[in-house]
Motif scaffolding. Structure first.
Motif, PDB file in Angstrom:
ATOM      1  N   LYS A 249       3.627  -3.201   4.845  1.00 35.49           N
ATOM      2  CA  LYS A 249       3.600  -4.638   5.149  1.00 35.49           C
ATOM      3  C   LYS A 249       4.856  -5.014   5.920  1.00 35.49           C
ATOM      4  CE  LYS A 249       0.259  -6.512   2.118  1.00 35.49           C
ATOM      5  NZ  LYS A 249      -0.289  -5.263   1.569  1.00 35.49           N
ATOM      6  N   ARG A 250       5.933  -4.309   5.616  1.00 34.40           N
ATOM      7  CA  ARG A 250       7.172  -4.503   6.348  1.00 34.40           C
ATOM      8  C   ARG A 250       7.724  -3.117   6.670  1.00 34.40           C
ATOM      9  NH1 ARG A 250      10.830  -8.155   7.426  1.00 34.40           N
ATOM     10  NH2 ARG A 250       9.685  -9.798   6.367  1.00 34.40           N
ATOM     11  N   ALA A 251       7.846  -2.813   7.946  1.00 37.76           N
ATOM     12  CA  ALA A 251       8.254  -1.466   8.337  1.00 37.76           C
ATOM     13  C   ALA A 251       9.766  -1.401   8.514  1.00 37.76           C
ATOM     14  CB  ALA A 251       7.560  -1.066   9.628  1.00 37.76           C
ATOM     15  N   LEU A 252      10.362  -0.318   8.064  1.00 39.36           N
ATOM     16  CA  LEU A 252      11.809  -0.138   8.193  1.00 39.36           C
ATOM     17  C   LEU A 252      12.191   0.121   9.641  1.00 39.36           C
ATOM     18  CD1 LEU A 252      12.486   2.098   5.072  1.00 39.36           C
ATOM     19  CD2 LEU A 252      13.043  -0.323   5.376  1.00 39.36           C
ATOM     20  N   ASP A 253      11.398   0.925  10.310  1.00 34.31           N
ATOM     21  CA  ASP A 253      11.675   1.262  11.697  1.00 34.31           C
ATOM     22  C   ASP A 253      10.431   0.939  12.521  1.00 34.31           C
ATOM     23  OD1 ASP A 253      12.266   2.326  14.139  1.00 34.31           O
ATOM     24  OD2 ASP A 253      12.871   4.294  13.396  1.00 34.31           O
ATOM     25  N   ALA A 254      10.543  -0.096  13.332  1.00 29.40           N
ATOM     26  CA  ALA A 254       9.379  -0.563  14.087  1.00 29.40           C
ATOM     27  C   ALA A 254       8.930   0.445  15.142  1.00 29.40           C
ATOM     28  CB  ALA A 254       9.694  -1.904  14.741  1.00 29.40           C
ATOM     29  N   ALA A 255       9.785   1.405  15.461  1.00 29.29           N
ATOM     30  CA  ALA A 255       9.416   2.422  16.443  1.00 29.29           C
ATOM     31  C   ALA A 255       8.735   3.612  15.784  1.00 29.29           C
ATOM     32  CB  ALA A 255      10.656   2.877  17.207  1.00 29.29           C
ATOM     33  N   LEU A 256       8.601   3.552  14.464  1.00 30.98           N
ATOM     34  CA  LEU A 256       8.049   4.693  13.731  1.00 30.98           C
ATOM     35  C   LEU A 256       7.337   4.173  12.483  1.00 30.98           C
ATOM     36  CD1 LEU A 256       8.648   7.883  14.218  1.00 30.98           C
ATOM     37  CD2 LEU A 256       9.848   7.677  12.066  1.00 30.98           C
ATOM     38  N   VAL A 257       6.190   3.574  12.709  1.00 32.35           N
ATOM     39  CA  VAL A 257       5.466   2.966  11.594  1.00 32.35           C
ATOM     40  C   VAL A 257       4.296   3.877  11.208  1.00 32.35           C
ATOM     41  CG1 VAL A 257       4.175   0.933  10.822  1.00 32.35           C
ATOM     42  CG2 VAL A 257       6.076   0.666  12.439  1.00 32.35           C
ATOM     43  N   PRO A 258       4.327   4.408  10.001  1.00 35.78           N
ATOM     44  CA  PRO A 258       3.238   5.306   9.588  1.00 35.78           C
ATOM     45  C   PRO A 258       1.993   4.520   9.191  1.00 35.78           C
ATOM     46  CG  PRO A 258       4.854   5.092   7.828  1.00 35.78           C
ATOM     47  CD  PRO A 258       5.345   4.228   8.956  1.00 35.78           C
ATOM     48  N   ILE A 259       0.843   4.951   9.670  1.00 33.70           N
ATOM     49  CA  ILE A 259      -0.391   4.282   9.257  1.00 33.70           C
ATOM     50  C   ILE A 259      -1.424   5.321   8.822  1.00 33.70           C
ATOM     51  CG2 ILE A 259      -0.024   2.276  10.760  1.00 33.70           C
ATOM     52  CD1 ILE A 259      -2.157   3.415  12.624  1.00 33.70           C
ATOM     53  N   THR A 260      -2.273   4.906   7.926  1.00 38.89           N
ATOM     54  CA  THR A 260      -3.315   5.795   7.400  1.00 38.89           C
ATOM     55  C   THR A 260      -4.659   5.068   7.435  1.00 38.89           C
ATOM     56  OG1 THR A 260      -1.702   6.810   5.909  1.00 38.89           O
ATOM     57  CG2 THR A 260      -4.028   7.151   5.380  1.00 38.89           C
ATOM     58  N   VAL A 261      -5.625   5.703   8.047  1.00 41.74           N
ATOM     59  CA  VAL A 261      -6.984   5.152   8.042  1.00 41.74           C
ATOM     60  C   VAL A 261      -7.843   6.088   7.205  1.00 41.74           C
ATOM     61  CG1 VAL A 261      -8.965   4.459   9.446  1.00 41.74           C
ATOM     62  CG2 VAL A 261      -6.653   4.261  10.384  1.00 41.74           C
ATOM     63  N   THR A 262      -8.561   5.522   6.256  1.00 40.01           N
ATOM     64  CA  THR A 262      -9.478   6.356   5.475  1.00 40.01           C
ATOM     65  C   THR A 262     -10.875   5.757   5.569  1.00 40.01           C
ATOM     66  OG1 THR A 262      -8.841   5.091   3.522  1.00 40.01           O
ATOM     67  CG2 THR A 262      -7.787   7.221   3.788  1.00 40.01           C
ATOM     68  N   THR A 263     -11.851   6.647   5.589  1.00 43.48           N
ATOM     69  CA  THR A 263     -13.234   6.166   5.527  1.00 43.48           C
ATOM     70  C   THR A 263     -13.910   6.871   4.368  1.00 43.48           C
ATOM     71  OG1 THR A 263     -14.005   7.847   7.101  1.00 43.48           O
ATOM     72  CG2 THR A 263     -13.395   5.704   8.006  1.00 43.48           C
ATOM     73  N   LYS A 264     -14.922   6.217   3.830  1.00 41.60           N
ATOM     74  CA  LYS A 264     -15.611   6.769   2.661  1.00 41.60           C
ATOM     75  C   LYS A 264     -16.266   8.092   3.041  1.00 41.60           C
ATOM     76  CE  LYS A 264     -19.092   4.547   0.597  1.00 41.60           C
ATOM     77  NZ  LYS A 264     -19.713   3.300   0.112  1.00 41.60           N
ATOM     78  N   PRO A 265     -15.976   9.163   2.300  1.00 38.78           N
ATOM     79  CA  PRO A 265     -16.568  10.454   2.640  1.00 38.78           C
ATOM     80  C   PRO A 265     -18.090  10.352   2.670  1.00 38.78           C
ATOM     81  CG  PRO A 265     -14.869  10.722   0.968  1.00 38.78           C
ATOM     82  CD  PRO A 265     -15.075   9.242   1.143  1.00 38.78           C
ATOM     83  N   GLY A 266     -18.674  11.036   3.625  1.00 39.09           N
ATOM     84  CA  GLY A 266     -20.140  11.063   3.706  1.00 39.09           C
ATOM     85  C   GLY A 266     -20.736   9.827   4.370  1.00 39.09           C
ATOM     86  N   SER A 267     -19.897   8.977   4.980  1.00 36.61           N
ATOM     87  CA  SER A 267     -20.479   7.763   5.569  1.00 36.61           C
ATOM     88  C   SER A 267     -20.798   7.931   7.056  1.00 36.61           C
ATOM     89  CB  SER A 267     -19.579   6.556   5.320  1.00 36.61           C
ATOM     90  OG  SER A 267     -18.239   6.864   5.571  1.00 36.61           O
ATOM     91  N   ASP A 268     -20.773   9.184   7.521  1.00 34.67           N
ATOM     92  CA  ASP A 268     -21.289   9.473   8.844  1.00 34.67           C
ATOM     93  C   ASP A 268     -20.541   8.740   9.968  1.00 34.67           C
ATOM     94  OD1 ASP A 268     -22.952  11.104  10.172  1.00 34.67           O
ATOM     95  OD2 ASP A 268     -24.774   9.888   9.945  1.00 34.67           O
ATOM     96  N   VAL A 269     -19.216   8.769   9.865  1.00 35.08           N
ATOM     97  CA  VAL A 269     -18.387   8.112  10.877  1.00 35.08           C
ATOM     98  C   VAL A 269     -18.231   9.045  12.070  1.00 35.08           C
ATOM     99  CG1 VAL A 269     -16.085   7.198  11.392  1.00 35.08           C
ATOM    100  CG2 VAL A 269     -17.171   6.705   9.182  1.00 35.08           C
ATOM    101  N   THR A 270     -18.533   8.531  13.255  1.00 33.95           N
ATOM    102  CA  THR A 270     -18.428   9.357  14.462  1.00 33.95           C
ATOM    103  C   THR A 270     -17.174   9.045  15.274  1.00 33.95           C
ATOM    104  OG1 THR A 270     -19.768   7.725  15.626  1.00 33.95           O
ATOM    105  CG2 THR A 270     -20.928   9.616  14.696  1.00 33.95           C
ATOM    106  N   GLY A 271     -16.583   7.879  15.009  1.00 34.96           N
ATOM    107  CA  GLY A 271     -15.383   7.522  15.765  1.00 34.96           C
ATOM    108  C   GLY A 271     -14.514   6.527  15.024  1.00 34.96           C
ATOM    109  N   LEU A 272     -13.209   6.601  15.291  1.00 36.06           N
ATOM    110  CA  LEU A 272     -12.259   5.657  14.701  1.00 36.06           C
ATOM    111  C   LEU A 272     -11.375   5.108  15.813  1.00 36.06           C
ATOM    112  CD1 LEU A 272     -10.863   7.478  11.503  1.00 36.06           C
ATOM    113  CD2 LEU A 272     -12.411   5.519  11.564  1.00 36.06           C
ATOM    114  N   THR A 273     -11.126   3.798  15.766  1.00 32.71           N
ATOM    115  CA  THR A 273     -10.252   3.191  16.754  1.00 32.71           C
ATOM    116  C   THR A 273      -9.178   2.389  16.028  1.00 32.71           C
ATOM    117  OG1 THR A 273     -12.096   3.039  18.292  1.00 32.71           O
ATOM    118  CG2 THR A 273     -10.191   1.670  18.783  1.00 32.71           C
ATOM    119  N   VAL A 274      -7.938   2.568  16.462  1.00 31.79           N
ATOM    120  CA  VAL A 274      -6.833   1.806  15.875  1.00 31.79           C
ATOM    121  C   VAL A 274      -6.258   0.889  16.944  1.00 31.79           C
ATOM    122  CG1 VAL A 274      -4.552   1.926  14.798  1.00 31.79           C
ATOM    123  CG2 VAL A 274      -6.282   3.661  14.254  1.00 31.79           C
TER     124      VAL A 274
END
Lengths: 267, 225
Positions: free
Chosen positions: A56-81
């Protein structure tokens, strides 16, 4: 005091009118971005299918870690951030191949100013599922070039692969590829020379297992220096032991390629 | 090009960049004139005490991330620790600013920089990110640069004249981002132009948002080329 009472009364009636305006402005901006990326396809908010985790608040704005998860088995073909208020807001557009698994994607990004980030999953039926997170970080895109980038340029194109957990046929394997690349976005000033460092960034990453696609990713200028991509792949029995190959192309059309052994372990 | 290359091994995952840090100059912290009437022993003692104090002062200054006010405008890198004060004006905090806006409708000047368009991106392809500011602000990018050409100086001066309606006592608030010299320079400039009620809002747009206040998207008033 009367003023305060009046404000409170107004708040009671309309919520926080001012912030509602800002929120409306932000939503309108997202609507424009979504249309630019996905056309007029409507997206459904689907927190149960896709989740985006970012500080919610990043220590280093040039290095912000993000994680995207999708429900396993939900047939996702693409992810866009998408980082709404960044220049070059589409941080990553990933499409998955037969050996890929969209249940996990991690990235490190630059954040220009306090902004919404959106993650959008596309499922095989063509539907879009989106989720958002507000991130308080600022200045990451113009953060000056330092010794770290010089190191990265000297080592440009070197890669490392980390596999965690056991590697077994039919099971998703957690992997992270670390790519040495300064990822200059063209907006960073060298504090000594006062000149802007020319843009040179990772545009495309292709990951294959024994020449079958795990994922391919396209990027704009929002990835952090030394892109780190966490992903999952699913080997078949005949894939093990095998070779995971990573091919990186940058905006100068330089191509870097490295293969890594995937041992058969466990089971 | 040679200067770019380092031979050190890769260090993955290390957080290597924060905001740029400026060196706090020792000369600006040590008193310039020693007490003249001290005897030799006392002078030596005082010197030792001062030498001991200097690192403490530096540590303190760094902890607070403030530096002394420069004599003129700041011409170094724009990002970094800034002074805690501004001679001839006052520093205003978020709560104070919210009250001032409510009560006195001050002139609000945002001097945040224009995002730099990467050279290799064509002008027609470049979509600058939305610039969010305190509602009612006028965005004058470049007004806080260390040095202004006479043309830019005229531009900034006439904007302030217009915004204040020529009233030098009109409350004026200048801001950009935290730890940014741009707003200090632009506020200083306003003070030197003769404005008597200049507020420097150091916390900037991030401080404003942190307190839960609204922002509004604005377009820049572009400086003359």
């Amino acid at each position: 005091m009367r003023k305060l009472a009046l404000s409170l009364a107004l708040l009671g009636m309309f919520g926080t009118p001012a912030l509602a305006d800002e929120e409306a402005e932000r939503q309108a901006h997202w609507a424009e971005l979504r249309e630019a990326v996905f056309g007029d396809r409507a997206a459904v908010a689907a927190a149960d299918l896709i989740a985006l985790e970012a500080p919610k608040r990043a220590l280093d704005a040039a290095l912000v870690p993000i994680t995207v998860t999708t429900k396993p088995g939900s047939d996702v073909t693409g992810l866009t951030v998408v980082i709404d208020d960044n220049p070059g807001p589409v941080a990553a557009k990933v499409s998955y191949g037969p050996r890929g698994d969209a249940s996990l994607l991690t990235l490190r990004v630059r954040v220009n100013q306090y902004t919404y980030m959106h993650a959008v999953a596309e499922t095989s039926d063509g539907a879009l599922h989106e989720t958002a997170q507000f991130v308080k970080a600022a200045g990451g895109c113009s953060a000056p070039v330092g010794a770290g980038e010089a190191e990265s340029l000297a080592q440009i194109g070197r890669m490392k692969l980390r596999l965690s957990g056991e590697v077994a046929a039919g099971q998703p394997v957690d992997a992270q590829v670390l790519i040495r690349h300064p990822n200059f976005n063209g907006m960073q000033m060298d504090q000594l020379t006062r000149l802007y460092t020319p843009m040179r960034y990772v545009q495309q990453v292709e990951i294959t297992l024994n020449d079958e696609r795990v994922l391919s990713m396209e990027n704009d200028i929002s990835l952090a220096t030394d892109p780190a991509i966490g992903f999952r792949f699913v080997p078949r029995a005949e894939d093990l032991p095998g070779k995971l190959k990573v091919v990186v192309r940058d905006s100068d059309d330089a191509v870097f390629e490295q293969s890594f052994d995937v041992p058969a372990s466990g089971s | 090009m040679q200067a770019w290359f380092f031979s050190s091994p890769p260090t993955w995952g290390r957080v290597r960049r924060g905001k740029p840090r400026l060196v706090v100059r020792q000369s600006s912290l040590a008193p310039s004139t020693p007490a003249p009437q001290l005897g030799g022993f006392l002078a030596t003692f005082a010197t030792i005490a001062l030498l001991l104090l200097i690192p403490l002062c530096i540590a303190r200054a760094q902890a607070q991330e403030t530096v002394p006010e420069p004599a003129g405008f700041w011409t170094g890198p724009m990002g970094g620790p800034v002074p805690a004060t501004i001679a001839g004006g006052r520093v205003i905090e978020t709560a104070g600013l919210a009250a001032l806006i409510e009560e006195k409708q001050p002139v609000l000047v945002d001097v945040g920089p224009l995002p730099h368009k990467p050279e290799t991106i064509a002008a027609e392809e470049w979509v600058p990110p939305p610039h969010r500011t305190i509602p009612g602000s006028v965005w004058l990018p470049g007004a806080g640069d260390g040095k202004l050409t006479p043309k830019l100086d005229d531009w900034y001066r006439s904007w302030l004249e217009q915004l204040t309606g020529g009233d030098p006592s009109k409350p004026l608030v200048v801001f950009c981002h935290p730890d940014c010299w741009g707003s200090w320079n632009a506020a200083k400039r306003a003070i030197l132009y003769g404005y008597s009620n200049v507020h420097w809002y150091e916390e900037g747009i991030e401080g404003w948002q942190d307190a839960g206040h609204e922002t509004r998207v604005v377009q820049p008033e572009l400086p003359p080329r």
